[in-house]
Design a protein around this motif. Structure first.
Motif, PDB file in Angstrom:
ATOM      1  N   LEU A   9      48.547  55.915 -14.802  1.00 28.52           N
ATOM      2  CA  LEU A   9      49.378  56.038 -13.603  1.00 28.52           C
ATOM      3  C   LEU A   9      48.733  55.319 -12.426  1.00 28.52           C
ATOM      4  N   ILE A  10      47.428  55.449 -12.295  1.00 24.68           N
ATOM      5  CA  ILE A  10      46.704  54.768 -11.213  1.00 24.68           C
ATOM      6  C   ILE A  10      46.840  53.250 -11.357  1.00 24.68           C
ATOM      7  N   LEU A  11      46.753  52.752 -12.587  1.00 29.45           N
ATOM      8  CA  LEU A  11      46.907  51.308 -12.820  1.00 29.45           C
ATOM      9  C   LEU A  11      48.304  50.823 -12.428  1.00 29.45           C
ATOM     10  N   VAL A  12      49.305  51.624 -12.745  1.00 31.21           N
ATOM     11  CA  VAL A  12      50.679  51.262 -12.374  1.00 31.21           C
ATOM     12  C   VAL A  12      50.818  51.233 -10.855  1.00 31.21           C
ATOM     13  N   ILE A  13      50.260  52.231 -10.186  1.00 29.36           N
ATOM     14  CA  ILE A  13      50.329  52.291  -8.726  1.00 29.36           C
ATOM     15  C   ILE A  13      49.598  51.106  -8.097  1.00 29.36           C
ATOM     16  N   ILE A  14      48.470  50.718  -8.678  1.00 30.20           N
ATOM     17  CA  ILE A  14      47.733  49.553  -8.183  1.00 30.20           C
ATOM     18  C   ILE A  14      48.592  48.297  -8.290  1.00 30.20           C
ATOM     19  N   SER A  15      49.315  48.162  -9.394  1.00 30.38           N
ATOM     20  CA  SER A  15      50.185  46.995  -9.572  1.00 30.38           C
ATOM     21  C   SER A  15      51.299  46.982  -8.530  1.00 30.38           C
ATOM     22  N   VAL A  16      51.821  48.159  -8.195  1.00 29.81           N
ATOM     23  CA  VAL A  16      52.865  48.252  -7.173  1.00 29.81           C
ATOM     24  C   VAL A  16      52.299  47.914  -5.789  1.00 29.81           C
ATOM     25  N   LEU A  17      51.098  48.377  -5.512  1.00 35.44           N
ATOM     26  CA  LEU A  17      50.456  48.057  -4.232  1.00 35.44           C
ATOM     27  C   LEU A  17      50.167  46.565  -4.117  1.00 35.44           C
ATOM     28  N   TYR A  18      49.772  45.957  -5.230  1.00 38.00           N
ATOM     29  CA  TYR A  18      49.541  44.505  -5.223  1.00 38.00           C
ATOM     30  C   TYR A  18      50.855  43.779  -4.954  1.00 38.00           C
ATOM     31  N   ASN A  19      51.945  44.284  -5.523  1.00 34.51           N
ATOM     32  CA  ASN A  19      53.264  43.729  -5.263  1.00 34.51           C
ATOM     33  C   ASN A  19      53.579  43.789  -3.762  1.00 34.51           C
ATOM     34  N   CYS A  20      53.270  44.916  -3.126  1.00 33.60           N
ATOM     35  CA  CYS A  20      53.509  45.068  -1.691  1.00 33.60           C
ATOM     36  C   CYS A  20      52.695  44.055  -0.885  1.00 33.60           C
ATOM     37  N   PHE A  21      51.450  43.846  -1.302  1.00 34.60           N
ATOM     38  CA  PHE A  21      50.601  42.865  -0.623  1.00 34.60           C
ATOM     39  C   PHE A  21      51.178  41.463  -0.755  1.00 34.60           C
ATOM     40  N   VAL A  22      51.593  41.102  -1.964  1.00 28.99           N
ATOM     41  CA  VAL A  22      52.144  39.763  -2.206  1.00 28.99           C
ATOM     42  C   VAL A  22      53.388  39.540  -1.360  1.00 28.99           C
ATOM     43  N   TYR A  23      54.270  40.549  -1.312  1.00 32.12           N
ATOM     44  CA  TYR A  23      55.500  40.422  -0.523  1.00 32.12           C
ATOM     45  C   TYR A  23      55.191  40.302   0.968  1.00 32.12           C
ATOM     46  N   SER A  24      54.305  41.141   1.461  1.00 35.41           N
ATOM     47  CA  SER A  24      53.960  41.129   2.891  1.00 35.41           C
ATOM     48  C   SER A  24      53.312  39.805   3.283  1.00 35.41           C
ATOM     49  N   PHE A  25      52.389  39.330   2.450  1.00 34.39           N
ATOM     50  CA  PHE A  25      51.710  38.067   2.744  1.00 34.39           C
ATOM     51  C   PHE A  25      52.677  36.895   2.629  1.00 34.39           C
ATOM     52  N   GLY A  26      53.592  36.980   1.665  1.00 39.40           N
ATOM     53  CA  GLY A  26      54.537  35.885   1.452  1.00 39.40           C
ATOM     54  C   GLY A  26      55.521  35.684   2.583  1.00 39.40           C
ATOM     55  N   ARG A  27      55.696  36.707   3.423  1.00 38.76           N
ATOM     56  CA  ARG A  27      56.630  36.613   4.549  1.00 38.76           C
ATOM     57  C   ARG A  27      56.004  35.955   5.774  1.00 38.76           C
ATOM     58  N   MET A  28      54.761  35.527   5.670  1.00 39.67           N
ATOM     59  CA  MET A  28      54.032  35.034   6.830  1.00 39.67           C
ATOM     60  C   MET A  28      54.232  33.544   7.101  1.00 39.67           C
ATOM     61  N   PHE A  29      55.123  32.900   6.324  1.00 37.19           N
ATOM     62  CA  PHE A  29      55.282  31.450   6.486  1.00 37.19           C
ATOM     63  C   PHE A  29      56.742  31.062   6.710  1.00 37.19           C
ATOM     64  N   PRO A  30      57.428  31.694   7.672  1.00 39.14           N
ATOM     65  CA  PRO A  30      58.857  31.397   7.875  1.00 39.14           C
ATOM     66  C   PRO A  30      59.115  30.032   8.516  1.00 39.14           C
ATOM     67  N   ASP A  31      58.147  29.519   9.254  1.00 42.21           N
ATOM     68  CA  ASP A  31      58.363  28.283  10.004  1.00 42.21           C
ATOM     69  C   ASP A  31      58.588  27.065   9.118  1.00 42.21           C
ATOM     70  N   ARG A  32      58.003  27.069   7.930  1.00 43.04           N
ATOM     71  CA  ARG A  32      58.164  25.902   7.045  1.00 43.04           C
ATOM     72  C   ARG A  32      58.910  26.260   5.758  1.00 43.04           C
ATOM     73  N   ALA A  33      59.739  27.314   5.847  1.00 46.73           N
ATOM     74  CA  ALA A  33      60.468  27.782   4.668  1.00 46.73           C
ATOM     75  C   ALA A  33      61.590  26.817   4.278  1.00 46.73           C
ATOM     76  N   ILE A  34      61.804  26.703   2.978  1.00 45.42           N
ATOM     77  CA  ILE A  34      62.853  25.854   2.431  1.00 45.42           C
ATOM     78  C   ILE A  34      64.097  26.708   2.186  1.00 45.42           C
ATOM     79  N   LEU A  35      65.253  26.233   2.645  1.00 50.09           N
ATOM     80  CA  LEU A  35      66.499  26.969   2.458  1.00 50.09           C
ATOM     81  C   LEU A  35      66.946  26.890   0.999  1.00 50.09           C
ATOM     82  N   VAL A  36      67.230  28.046   0.393  1.00 45.29           N
ATOM     83  CA  VAL A  36      67.699  28.094  -0.991  1.00 45.29           C
ATOM     84  C   VAL A  36      69.116  28.659  -1.033  1.00 45.29           C
ATOM     85  N   GLY A  37      69.827  28.308  -2.110  1.00 44.79           N
ATOM     86  CA  GLY A  37      71.217  28.744  -2.250  1.00 44.79           C
ATOM     87  C   GLY A  37      72.124  27.543  -2.463  1.00 44.79           C
ATOM     88  N   ASN A  38      73.222  27.750  -3.204  1.00 44.05           N
ATOM     89  CA  ASN A  38      74.159  26.667  -3.458  1.00 44.05           C
ATOM     90  C   ASN A  38      75.581  27.219  -3.536  1.00 44.05           C
TER      91      ASN A  38
END
Length: 210
Positions: A9-38
């Motif tokens: 259970l602790i390992l699963v929670i660690i993976s979820v926390l890492y997911n939160c870190f990746v998402y939070s860090f990934g939002r830090m570059f909006p100025d040079r973001a590429i528009l997606v969608g078609n």
């Protein structure tokens, strides 16, 4: 709860926390973001009710992997290894190729309870760090270990595959993501899963948890 089950259970929670870190860090570059969608994304209807499947992700990304650990430790360790690899690849993509999308359904939202829930999710979420979708990454991630094994009971396979499919569909039906976000996430997972299985990359995790 047995000691090993607690560790799992602790390992699963660690993976979820890492997911939160990746998402939070990934939002830090909006100025040079590429528009997606078609144009194909524009043809996908907005189905507000799917927001409940979207929210269920927060439960199932813990529940399904943890339940897998009770029946198939080998698949469980492979899952964790794959997810950590996939999340790391996602982090690199967010840094090198940040993305952003435009929600096209805002004029369709009403004051119904469901649409108020959707608005709340929009408020706490973001339209950048889109590709890959981490909702799809973790949902499709826990689906892969359920395929091709007889150790995991049918009821768990059905629960995992059905919930994962509905969560994946929800990401585009509530306009939180576009199709390319789904494709990139699933592709990353499939490649990571193949590499983990082929080269037994989960052996490193096994040494840590022993």
């Amino acid at each position: 709860m047995k000691k090993n089950n607690l560790y799992d259970l602790i390992l699963v929670i660690i993976s979820v926390l890492y997911n939160c870190f990746v998402y939070s860090f990934g939002r830090m570059f909006p100025d040079r973001a590429i528009l997606v969608g078609n144009a194909l994304d524009l043809k996908i209807p907005y189905v507000g009710f799917f927001i409940y499947f979207y929210i269920s992700w927060y439960l199932f990304i813990v529940l399904i992997p943890y339940l897998i650990s009770f029946y198939d430790k080998d698949r469980f360790h492979k899952y964790l290894t794959m997810i950590f690899i996939s999340l790391t690849v996602s982090l690199v993509i967010y840094i090198l190729f940040p993305t952003v999308m435009i929600r096209t359904n805002l004029d369709l939202l009403t004051n119904s309870f469901t649409d108020r829930v959707v608005k709340f999710i929009y408020g706490v979420g973001s339209v950048n760090a889109c590709a890959p979708s981490l909702h799809v990454l973790l949902a499709s991630g826990y689906m892969l270990p359920l395929i091709g094994t007889k150790k995991i009971p049918v009821w768990l396979k059905v629960l995992g595959l059905l919930s994962g499919t509905l969560i994946i569909l929800s990401t585009v039906l509530v306009k939180q993501h576009v199709l390319i976000d789904l494709v990139v996430a699933i592709l990353i997972n499939v490649v990571s899963w193949i590499l983990v299985c082929k080269f037994k990359l989960d052996r490193f995790l096994r040494k840590i948890v022993k």
